[in-house]
Design a protein around this motif. Structure first.
Motif, PDB file in Angstrom:
ATOM      1  N   VAL A 274       0.834  -1.211   0.000  1.00  0.00           N
ATOM      2  CA  VAL A 274       0.000   0.000   0.000  1.00  0.00           C
ATOM      3  C   VAL A 274       0.863   1.252   0.000  1.00  0.00           C
ATOM      4  O   VAL A 274       0.604   2.222  -0.749  1.00  0.00           O
ATOM      5  CB  VAL A 274      -0.938  -0.010   1.231  1.00  0.00           C
ATOM      6  CG1 VAL A 274      -1.575   1.362   1.441  1.00  0.00           C
ATOM      7  CG2 VAL A 274      -2.015  -1.062   1.053  1.00  0.00           C
ATOM      8  N   GLY A 279      -0.420   4.780  -1.169  1.00  0.00           N
ATOM      9  CA  GLY A 279      -1.645   4.820  -0.378  1.00  0.00           C
ATOM     10  C   GLY A 279      -1.588   5.759   0.815  1.00  0.00           C
ATOM     11  O   GLY A 279      -2.617   6.171   1.332  1.00  0.00           O
ATOM     12  N   GLY A 283      -4.664   5.009   3.112  1.00  0.00           N
ATOM     13  CA  GLY A 283      -4.612   3.650   2.600  1.00  0.00           C
ATOM     14  C   GLY A 283      -4.143   2.658   3.651  1.00  0.00           C
ATOM     15  O   GLY A 283      -4.639   1.528   3.720  1.00  0.00           O
ATOM     16  N   TRP A 286      -7.062   2.035   6.038  1.00  0.00           N
ATOM     17  CA  TRP A 286      -8.083   1.195   5.421  1.00  0.00           C
ATOM     18  C   TRP A 286      -7.616  -0.264   5.349  1.00  0.00           C
ATOM     19  O   TRP A 286      -8.400  -1.191   5.554  1.00  0.00           O
ATOM     20  CB  TRP A 286      -8.420   1.706   4.018  1.00  0.00           C
ATOM     21  CG  TRP A 286      -9.509   2.729   3.988  1.00  0.00           C
ATOM     22  CD1 TRP A 286      -9.408   4.030   3.626  1.00  0.00           C
ATOM     23  CD2 TRP A 286     -10.881   2.513   4.327  1.00  0.00           C
ATOM     24  NE1 TRP A 286     -10.629   4.658   3.728  1.00  0.00           N
ATOM     25  CE2 TRP A 286     -11.549   3.746   4.150  1.00  0.00           C
ATOM     26  CE3 TRP A 286     -11.607   1.417   4.777  1.00  0.00           C
ATOM     27  CZ2 TRP A 286     -12.907   3.893   4.406  1.00  0.00           C
ATOM     28  CZ3 TRP A 286     -12.964   1.564   5.027  1.00  0.00           C
ATOM     29  CH2 TRP A 286     -13.599   2.790   4.839  1.00  0.00           C
TER      30      TRP A 286
END
Length: 617
Positions: A274, A279, A283, A286
């Motif tokens: 990620v 990200g 990111g 998540w």
């Protein structure tokens, strides 16, 4: 696992009142009635009595009824005792699995921190944003727990042993529903009303820095920007932690080890991927939220055979369960957050420099890590073992289990703490180069950690939960907090961070001593003082070679640790801190473990006077 939930334990559709086991009323009534019949036959005219055949027939029928009732009660009691012994036999392997998972969790968290810090090496601000988000997650997850994990490990083993799996499943479903409703409400507040929570704290006096800091934290734009993944992370973590407590209640920690270890393992490559794909913080959050939700779903699917069981003949009232949970929540609020936060507030109030506050924080974290490193496996498992030991209000078995857990916890935690105490400066130097004042502070704090861990405070806490004295645990912890404030006001102005560590250590010792005092009249066994002193003496003597070796880097520290372990084992063989009673208890739980520990026990059984001396205060 499915076969375990559906085939190993039988349950009855209807349950008899346990109090009937101690009240042989039908037999007494029968004897009294027969006595009256004999008397009536002597005093009254013969025609007023039924024929002798009817009397004999009624007597035989009543006697059969008493026999059937006694047999049912005896069968129920035997089943409960058998299930309690089964849970206790599962305790050693459950501890080992939970300990292995705890060590892997520490290691994987460290690796994850390295991955994140290296990804944000050119932007320390991003790592600060992630730290703020994770701090918010930990605080919210702690607040919404409401002690349900402690309530689960206290009540579910007892209900399982006394009333069968369907009754335990019914209680778990209600606890899971309660946790789900709490998490949904929390998510609603986080997603739609978080800034509004800052308003009450902003009304407090500006001199209350903690209130203004909390209000500013709730309005933090960085927190609000990432609040959605944090909310789902809290949801998954809440379900996961409750299911972990359920596994601890059944002494089936293999499921926790498998799912928990895999979830930690999956996070490492996913976090790297990620961050490599750009990200960033959102990111990353998540990814952690989705892994947490997937782990919670795996728990629910695997435990579906248990959760879907029907036909419970007994339903545990929720009021005492919730009351214990709230008591545990108030207790954990003090031990998990308020003690350290209070010390930091006191340090700031007395204008202690920020650098010295940092030294306090590092020594505090290292001391607690050394204290918990080898006993993380007791989390949940110890409480479940004590609850199983107390099935049938068996205070003698509870006392033996309480004493055995104190001895085991001391045996596991003390070696690490003693070795760390004698090598505190080098350990602090290797971990935090440039923070040399941390070494002496760590050595000072480890003295109190040795006393706290060998005192058995966490075991006392779980034992008081089991016997229904949760309010005494709350009282002890809040007295500990009050003691911390008083001692901090006295010691911090003169000694700075050293005074703060002394105040914290003494406050925790006061709290643990109070809990031990509450148990003093409840349990027939006493605190194993002689065992603790012999063990600490052996460990202190074993640490002398490391002082002579003078380790100065990681290889020499490793060599000193190896020599220390060999010396400690030899001295324990000489001192033999265990007793034959300890071996008998271990043999009933885990025969192979008892055979391994036999060389560390006295060859003769102690007399009553020797046992009293060993358990003397």
């Amino acid at each position: 696992m499915k076969r375990f939930y559906t085939g190993q334990l039988t349950s009855e559709a209807s349950q008899l009142d346990r109090s009937a086991a101690d009240q042989p009323v039908p037999l007494a009534t029968l004897q009294e009635g027969l006595g009256r019949q004999d008397g009536d036959q002597r005093d009254d005219p013969p025609p007023s009595h039924p024929p002798v055949a009817e009397v004999v027939s009624a007597s035989i029928s009543s006697a059969n009824t008493v026999s059937d009732s006694s047999s049912a009660i005896s069968s129920e009691h035997s089943r409960a005792e058998g299930e309690a012994r089964h849970l206790l036999r599962r305790t050693p392997i459950s501890y080992l699995l939970n300990q292995a998972y705890g060590l892997w969790f520490f290691l994987s968290s460290f690796i994850l921190t390295l991955i994140i810090t290296r990804a944000f090496v050119n932007s320390h601000e991003l790592y600060g944003v992630y730290a703020v988000a994770m701090s918010a997650f930990n605080t919210i997850a702690y607040i919404v727990a409401f002690g349900l994990e402690d309530a689960t490990t206290t009540y579910v083993p007892r209900v399982l042993a006394e009333h069968g799996q369907p009754a335990a499943a019914a209680l778990i479903r209600r606890l899971l529903l309660l946790r789900s409703l709490t998490l949904v409400l929390c998510m609603g507040v986080m997603l739609f009303a978080l800034p509004a929570l800052a308003w009450p704290f902003s009304l407090l006096p500006s001199s209350w820095t903690w209130a203004s800091d909390l209000a500013n934290g709730l309005r933090n734009p960085q927190l609000l920007r990432h609040i959605t993944p944090i909310a789902f992370y809290v949801l998954g973590n809440g379900i996961f932690s409750l299911q972990t407590a359920v596994c601890a209640s059944f002494m089936r920690m293999r499921l926790v080890f498998v799912i928990g270890s895999l979830s930690q393992l999956v996070q490492l490559p996913l976090s790297y991927l990620v961050l490599r794909l750009g990200g960033s913080v959102d990111g990353l959050l998540w990814m952690q939220a989705l892994v947490s939700l997937a782990s919670a779903a795996a728990f629910l699917i695997w435990q579906a055979p248990l959760l879907l069981q029907r036909g419970a003949g007994y339903h545990q009232p929720l009021k005492p369960v919730i009351r214990l949970g709230l008591s545990a929540w108030l207790t954990n609020l003090v031990s998990g957050a308020l003690l350290k936060q209070t010390v930091i507030i006191l340090l700031g109030s007395f204008a202690v420099p920020l650098a010295e506050i940092g030294y306090f924080n590092l020594s505090y974290q290292l001391g607690h890590t050394a204290s918990l490193l080898m006993v993380t496996g007791f989390g949940g498992v110890a409480g479940s073992a004590l609850a199983a030991a107390f099935v049938g209000q068996n205070y003698a078995r509870l006392a033996r289990s309480w004493q055995a857990l104190i001895k085991i916890e001391t045996l596991l935690a003390a070696p690490v703490l003693v070795f760390s105490f004698f090598n505190a400066s080098l350990i602090a130097h290797l971990l935090y180069q440039g923070y040399e004042p941390v070494g002496p502070l760590l050595a000072l704090f480890l003295i109190f950690q040795i006393l706290i861990r060998t005192l058995g405070t966490s075991i006392h806490q779980s034992t008081l939960y089991v016997v229904g004295r949760a309010w005494q645990v709350v009282l002890g912890q809040w007295i500990s907090l009050l003691s911390l404030i008083i001692l901090g006001v006295v010691l911090i102005p003169s000694w700075g961070p050293a005074g703060a560590l002394i105040a914290d250590g003494l406050a925790q010792i006061i709290g643990g001593a109070l809990l031990l005092g509450f148990l003093w009249r409840l349990l027939p066994e006493r605190y194993p003082l002689s065992y603790t002193l012999r063990l600490l003496l052996a460990l202190a003597l074993a640490a002398i070679p490391s002082l002579l070796l003078r380790p100065h880097n990681f290889p020499t520290l490793t060599l000193a640790g190896f020599i220390y372990l060999i010396g400690a084992a030899l001295l324990l063989l000489l001192i033999r801190p265990l007793t034959q009673e300890d071996l008998m208890l271990l043999r009933s739980l885990h025969p192979r473990l008892a055979s391994y520990l036999r060389p560390f026990a006295h060859t003769r059984r102690r007399t009553g006077a020797q046992a009293a001396s060993d358990n003397a205060p």
